[in-house]
Structures are given as structure tokens and as C-alpha cells.
Design a protein around this motif. Structure first.
Motif, PDB file in Angstrom:
ATOM      1  N   VAL A 273     -75.267 -41.432   5.777  1.00 45.75           N
ATOM      2  CA  VAL A 273     -75.927 -40.948   4.568  1.00 45.75           C
ATOM      3  C   VAL A 273     -74.951 -40.130   3.729  1.00 45.75           C
ATOM      4  O   VAL A 273     -74.049 -39.480   4.265  1.00 45.75           O
ATOM      5  N   VAL A 274     -75.101 -40.204   2.408  1.00 45.60           N
ATOM      6  CA  VAL A 274     -74.410 -39.302   1.485  1.00 45.60           C
ATOM      7  C   VAL A 274     -75.452 -38.769   0.516  1.00 45.60           C
ATOM      8  O   VAL A 274     -76.241 -39.532  -0.042  1.00 45.60           O
ATOM      9  N   ILE A 275     -75.487 -37.452   0.356  1.00 45.17           N
ATOM     10  CA  ILE A 275     -76.402 -36.799  -0.585  1.00 45.17           C
ATOM     11  C   ILE A 275     -75.599 -35.824  -1.437  1.00 45.17           C
ATOM     12  O   ILE A 275     -74.836 -35.005  -0.913  1.00 45.17           O
ATOM     13  N   LEU A 276     -75.755 -35.941  -2.735  1.00 44.24           N
ATOM     14  CA  LEU A 276     -75.020 -35.099  -3.676  1.00 44.24           C
ATOM     15  C   LEU A 276     -75.979 -34.373  -4.599  1.00 44.24           C
ATOM     16  O   LEU A 276     -76.962 -34.952  -5.067  1.00 44.24           O
ATOM     17  N   LEU A 277     -75.679 -33.102  -4.864  1.00 46.57           N
ATOM     18  CA  LEU A 277     -76.429 -32.301  -5.820  1.00 46.57           C
ATOM     19  C   LEU A 277     -75.448 -31.798  -6.875  1.00 46.57           C
ATOM     20  O   LEU A 277     -74.951 -30.671  -6.788  1.00 46.57           O
ATOM     21  N   PRO A 278     -75.131 -32.644  -7.861  1.00 43.85           N
ATOM     22  CA  PRO A 278     -74.063 -32.316  -8.814  1.00 43.85           C
ATOM     23  C   PRO A 278     -74.285 -31.031  -9.602  1.00 43.85           C
ATOM     24  O   PRO A 278     -73.319 -30.336  -9.938  1.00 43.85           O
ATOM     25  N   LYS A 279     -75.527 -30.707  -9.909  1.00 43.37           N
ATOM     26  CA  LYS A 279     -75.778 -29.523 -10.736  1.00 43.37           C
ATOM     27  C   LYS A 279     -75.323 -28.245 -10.038  1.00 43.37           C
ATOM     28  O   LYS A 279     -74.754 -27.347 -10.669  1.00 43.37           O
ATOM     29  N   SER A 280     -75.544 -28.171  -8.725  1.00 43.56           N
ATOM     30  CA  SER A 280     -75.142 -26.976  -7.975  1.00 43.56           C
ATOM     31  C   SER A 280     -73.840 -27.186  -7.212  1.00 43.56           C
ATOM     32  O   SER A 280     -73.393 -26.290  -6.487  1.00 43.56           O
ATOM     33  N   GLY A 281     -73.222 -28.364  -7.340  1.00 39.73           N
ATOM     34  CA  GLY A 281     -71.937 -28.609  -6.713  1.00 39.73           C
ATOM     35  C   GLY A 281     -71.989 -28.687  -5.201  1.00 39.73           C
ATOM     36  O   GLY A 281     -71.012 -28.376  -4.516  1.00 39.73           O
ATOM     37  N   ARG A 282     -73.129 -29.148  -4.665  1.00 40.70           N
ATOM     38  CA  ARG A 282     -73.274 -29.260  -3.214  1.00 40.70           C
ATOM     39  C   ARG A 282     -73.394 -30.718  -2.799  1.00 40.70           C
ATOM     40  O   ARG A 282     -73.778 -31.570  -3.589  1.00 40.70           O
ATOM     41  N   GLY A 283     -73.064 -30.987  -1.529  1.00 41.04           N
ATOM     42  CA  GLY A 283     -73.215 -32.335  -1.027  1.00 41.04           C
ATOM     43  C   GLY A 283     -72.961 -32.411   0.455  1.00 41.04           C
ATOM     44  O   GLY A 283     -72.430 -31.477   1.063  1.00 41.04           O
ATOM     45  N   ILE A 284     -73.357 -33.536   1.043  1.00 42.10           N
ATOM     46  CA  ILE A 284     -73.125 -33.742   2.469  1.00 42.10           C
ATOM     47  C   ILE A 284     -72.915 -35.233   2.734  1.00 42.10           C
ATOM     48  O   ILE A 284     -73.557 -36.080   2.119  1.00 42.10           O
ATOM     49  N   VAL A 285     -71.989 -35.520   3.624  1.00 41.08           N
ATOM     50  CA  VAL A 285     -71.738 -36.880   4.095  1.00 41.08           C
ATOM     51  C   VAL A 285     -71.865 -36.851   5.610  1.00 41.08           C
ATOM     52  O   VAL A 285     -71.256 -36.010   6.273  1.00 41.08           O
ATOM     53  N   ILE A 286     -72.655 -37.760   6.171  1.00 36.92           N
ATOM     54  CA  ILE A 286     -72.816 -37.831   7.623  1.00 36.92           C
ATOM     55  C   ILE A 286     -72.605 -39.276   8.059  1.00 36.92           C
ATOM     56  O   ILE A 286     -73.299 -40.180   7.586  1.00 36.92           O
ATOM     57  N   LEU A 287     -71.658 -39.486   8.961  1.00 34.98           N
ATOM     58  CA  LEU A 287     -71.374 -40.806   9.500  1.00 34.98           C
ATOM     59  C   LEU A 287     -71.623 -40.767  11.007  1.00 34.98           C
ATOM     60  O   LEU A 287     -71.060 -39.918  11.698  1.00 34.98           O
ATOM     61  N   THR A 288     -72.454 -41.641  11.514  1.00 30.46           N
ATOM     62  CA  THR A 288     -72.694 -41.711  12.958  1.00 30.46           C
ATOM     63  C   THR A 288     -72.527 -43.151  13.430  1.00 30.46           C
ATOM     64  O   THR A 288     -72.834 -44.089  12.703  1.00 30.46           O
ATOM     65  N   ASN A 289     -72.032 -43.296  14.643  1.00 30.53           N
ATOM     66  CA  ASN A 289     -71.861 -44.632  15.218  1.00 30.53           C
ATOM     67  C   ASN A 289     -72.827 -44.821  16.390  1.00 30.53           C
ATOM     68  O   ASN A 289     -72.453 -45.189  17.491  1.00 30.53           O
TER      69      ASN A 289
ATOM     70  N   THR B 232     -65.582 -38.043   2.100  1.00 28.91           N
ATOM     71  CA  THR B 232     -65.969 -36.760   1.524  1.00 28.91           C
ATOM     72  C   THR B 232     -65.143 -36.456   0.277  1.00 28.91           C
ATOM     73  O   THR B 232     -65.635 -35.830  -0.670  1.00 28.91           O
ATOM     74  N   LYS B 233     -63.898 -36.911   0.234  1.00 33.24           N
ATOM     75  CA  LYS B 233     -63.116 -36.826  -0.999  1.00 33.24           C
ATOM     76  C   LYS B 233     -63.815 -37.587  -2.125  1.00 33.24           C
ATOM     77  O   LYS B 233     -63.903 -37.115  -3.265  1.00 33.24           O
ATOM     78  N   PHE B 234     -64.295 -38.769  -1.780  1.00 27.71           N
ATOM     79  CA  PHE B 234     -65.033 -39.576  -2.757  1.00 27.71           C
ATOM     80  C   PHE B 234     -66.287 -38.849  -3.229  1.00 27.71           C
ATOM     81  O   PHE B 234     -66.576 -38.797  -4.431  1.00 27.71           O
ATOM     82  N   ALA B 235     -67.022 -38.274  -2.301  1.00 32.07           N
ATOM     83  CA  ALA B 235     -68.254 -37.561  -2.650  1.00 32.07           C
ATOM     84  C   ALA B 235     -67.977 -36.397  -3.596  1.00 32.07           C
ATOM     85  O   ALA B 235     -68.686 -36.188  -4.588  1.00 32.07           O
ATOM     86  N   ALA B 236     -66.923 -35.631  -3.314  1.00 29.33           N
ATOM     87  CA  ALA B 236     -66.556 -34.510  -4.188  1.00 29.33           C
ATOM     88  C   ALA B 236     -66.122 -35.015  -5.553  1.00 29.33           C
ATOM     89  O   ALA B 236     -66.394 -34.386  -6.587  1.00 29.33           O
ATOM     90  N   TYR B 237     -65.446 -36.148  -5.566  1.00 31.42           N
ATOM     91  CA  TYR B 237     -65.014 -36.770  -6.829  1.00 31.42           C
ATOM     92  C   TYR B 237     -66.213 -37.106  -7.697  1.00 31.42           C
ATOM     93  O   TYR B 237     -66.203 -36.859  -8.910  1.00 31.42           O
ATOM     94  N   VAL B 238     -67.257 -37.647  -7.088  1.00 30.79           N
ATOM     95  CA  VAL B 238     -68.467 -37.995  -7.841  1.00 30.79           C
ATOM     96  C   VAL B 238     -69.165 -36.744  -8.348  1.00 30.79           C
ATOM     97  O   VAL B 238     -69.594 -36.689  -9.512  1.00 30.79           O
ATOM     98  N   ILE B 239     -69.273 -35.732  -7.511  1.00 28.98           N
ATOM     99  CA  ILE B 239     -69.904 -34.476  -7.930  1.00 28.98           C
ATOM    100  C   ILE B 239     -69.186 -33.894  -9.148  1.00 28.98           C
ATOM    101  O   ILE B 239     -69.810 -33.310 -10.041  1.00 28.98           O
TER     102      ILE B 239
END
Length: 291
Positions: A252-268, A187-194
Motif C-alpha cells: 500500500v501507498v498512502i499520501l497526504l500532500p496537504k500536510s506532507g505526510r505519507g506511508i509506503v508498506i511492502l509485505t511479501n 519511498t523516494k517516489f512517494a515523496a516526489y509525488v507529495i
């Protein structure tokens, strides 16, 4: 969950917060950003022929090998199958001319890894640590399993009945699969990309630019550099996405950079998609995004 360009929530359910997940193909966005940072630093070239550094022995006599570039590999236009093991020949072969269409390929990312490692004389893990993991604070992330990691923290994959799937975690470095990480690190990575991924605005714009169409559904979808890109969302928003699946793993990772939103979901779990679809509908609330 990311809101307003910052991590709002990073939590594990049913396990320790330091639980280590195999994130399957969510490995590919990591490899992509590492490569783009090298390009931004003028140490690598997006459109230089890959054969200057690496040619797989299986295709050394095929002229198509000289057409491969980082742009084509990151946008899945290599012409390779997903994995050579899926072909009856068991060797790497071109299924079509590179750059002529989209076809998802883990082999393409592994091809890129070999080239990077040849040029920089370091493993992808070392390259990623210097250029990404250290900068972002991803201290629990590694390409493949390491003996230093605690097996007690491993998110063992489960089948559709919720039973553990036998097998040890894989230790090999793979640019397309088997990144081991925590929900906090990814999630740190995801925020970094956003927030721009630490690259120039021009290169970021190239990353999210359509390189090749994938399909047309509710929204126009194409492949950028390492990310599926969806445009035409409400409020002129665009979306970056990547999914992952190995046996007993769904991510899954989904990012919406324009609105600064995102979600990361990891399941095993093999049933993880059911959880993912429910969460995406509840958190992102984008009509038509999921079944």
C-alpha cells in the motif's frame, strides 16, 4: 514514513535494506506519473484517442476502441475486465462503453503501455528511466525481474502459513503489475509525488480531481488519474492511495500532500494486510480509514 514532505524512515524488517519486492499493483501509480510527465512535456495528450497509436487485435472491430483515451485508462473507465484471462473467452472484450463508469482494470494500463511504446519506440522501462527513475534516483527499480538482480535479495512471497510460494519472479514488462523495487526507491517516489511529482500545478490538480466515483464510505472516494482520492478528512485534508495484491504479496501507498505526510508498506506475505492495517492505524491515525 514521510513527514514534513521528507522521508523520515525507510527500513526493512527481517531482510536486507536492498531487498527487492514485487509491489504488485503499486506499479500503476508509477506508470501514471510517467505518463503525466509526458503529458506535462507536451509529448502525449490526456484526451487524444489511443487508437491513433494502438488498437488491441481483440477489439479492432469494436467501435468502443475509438473512445479510449489516456484519461479513461488511468481512471479505470476503459470498460475492460481486470484481466482478459478472467473471462471465459480468454480474449479482450469491452464489458461496457468506455467512460460510463468505474471498473478496475489492469488491461487498461497494459493498453496504455502498448500505445506509449508504439509512439516512442522504446520499452516502458526505458521511458520510465528517462522521465522518472533517473530524475528521482530510483536506481533499483525495474518493470519485471532482470537477470542483473540478485536472487538472494528477492522477497519471496509467502502463504498464510509463512511458507514460500513456489515460482520464479516474472521478467515481463507490465504497466499494471510486477514492478520490482526497494522500500527506499518507492519511498523516494512517494515523496516526489507529495512534492508535486515534477509536473505543473494545473496537471497535478487534474490528477487529484475526481474523474469517476468509486464508493461512499466514511469519506468520499473517487478515482483520479492513477490514484484513488479520498476527501473530507479532518482539517480539510485529502488522501491519495493505491493498494497492491498478488499471491503472497500485499502492499500500500498512502499520501497526504496537504500536510506532507505519507506511508509506503511492502509485505511479501499473504497475511500482509494484518500488518498493513495495524501500521496505518498507528502511523496515520485517521479514523475510519481502515477496518
Amino acid at each position: 514514513i514521510i513527514e514534513n514532505n521528507e522521508i523520515k524512515l525507510a527500513k526493512v524488517y527481517g531482510a536486507d535494506e536492498h531487498t527487492l519486492f514485487n509491489v504488485a499493483s503499486l506499479t500503476k501509480p508509477i506508470t501514471s506519473i510517467v505518463t503525466l510527465k509526458l503529458i506535462d512535456d507536451k509529448r502525449w495528450n490526456l484526451d487524444e484517442p489511443i487508437f491513433h497509436y494502438w488498437t488491441d487485435p481483440d477489439v479492432k472491430n469494436d467501435s468502443f476502441a475509438k473512445k479510449l483515451t489516456t484519461r479513461l485508462l488511468l481512471s479505470h473507465q476503459s470498460g475492460f475486465p481486470n484481466w482478459r484471462s478472467e473471462d471465459s473467452s480468454q480474449i479482450l472484450e469491452f464489458h461496457f462503453e468506455p467512460g460510463t463508469k468505474y471498473s478496475y482494470s489492469g488491461e487498461g494500463f497494459e493498453y496504455l503501455r502498448h500505445a506509449l511504446e508504439k509512439k516512442f519506440h522504446e520499452s516502458l522501462q526505458q521511458i520510465a528511466y528517462t522521465n522518472l527513475f533517473k530524475k528521482v534516483g530510483m536506481n533499483q527499480t525495474h518493470f519485471g525481474w532482470t537477470d542483473q538482480a540478485s536472487r538472494a535479495l528477492y522477497a519471496v512471497p509467502n502463504d498464510t502459513n509463512g511458507l514460500p510460494i513456489p515460482g520464479d519472479p516474472k521478467k515481463i514488462i507490465n504497466a499494471a503489475d510486477w514492478l520490482v523495487t526497494t522500500i527506499d526507491d518507492y519511498t523516494k517516489f512517494a515523496a516526489y509525488v507529495i512534492n508535486g511529482a515534477g509536473i505543473s500545478k494545473e496537471l497535478f490538480a487534474t490528477m487529484i480531481s475526481p474523474q469517476v466515483p468509486i464508493n461512499k464510505g466514511t469519506y468520499t472516494e473517487s478515482m483520479g488519474l492513477g490514484w484513488a482520492v479520498m476527501r473530507g478528512l479532518p482539517d480539510d485534508e485529502y488522501l491519495l492511495m493505491h493498494t497492491g495484491h498478488d499471491e503472497g504479496v500485499n502492499t500500500v501507498v498512502i499520501l497526504l500532500p496537504k500536510s506532507g505526510r505519507g506511508i509506503v508498506i511492502l509485505t511479501n506475505c499473504e497475511n500482509g494486510k494484518k500488518v498493513i492495517f495495524k501500521l496505518l492505524k498507528k502511523v496515520l491515525q485517521i479514523p475510519g480509514l481502515v477496518p
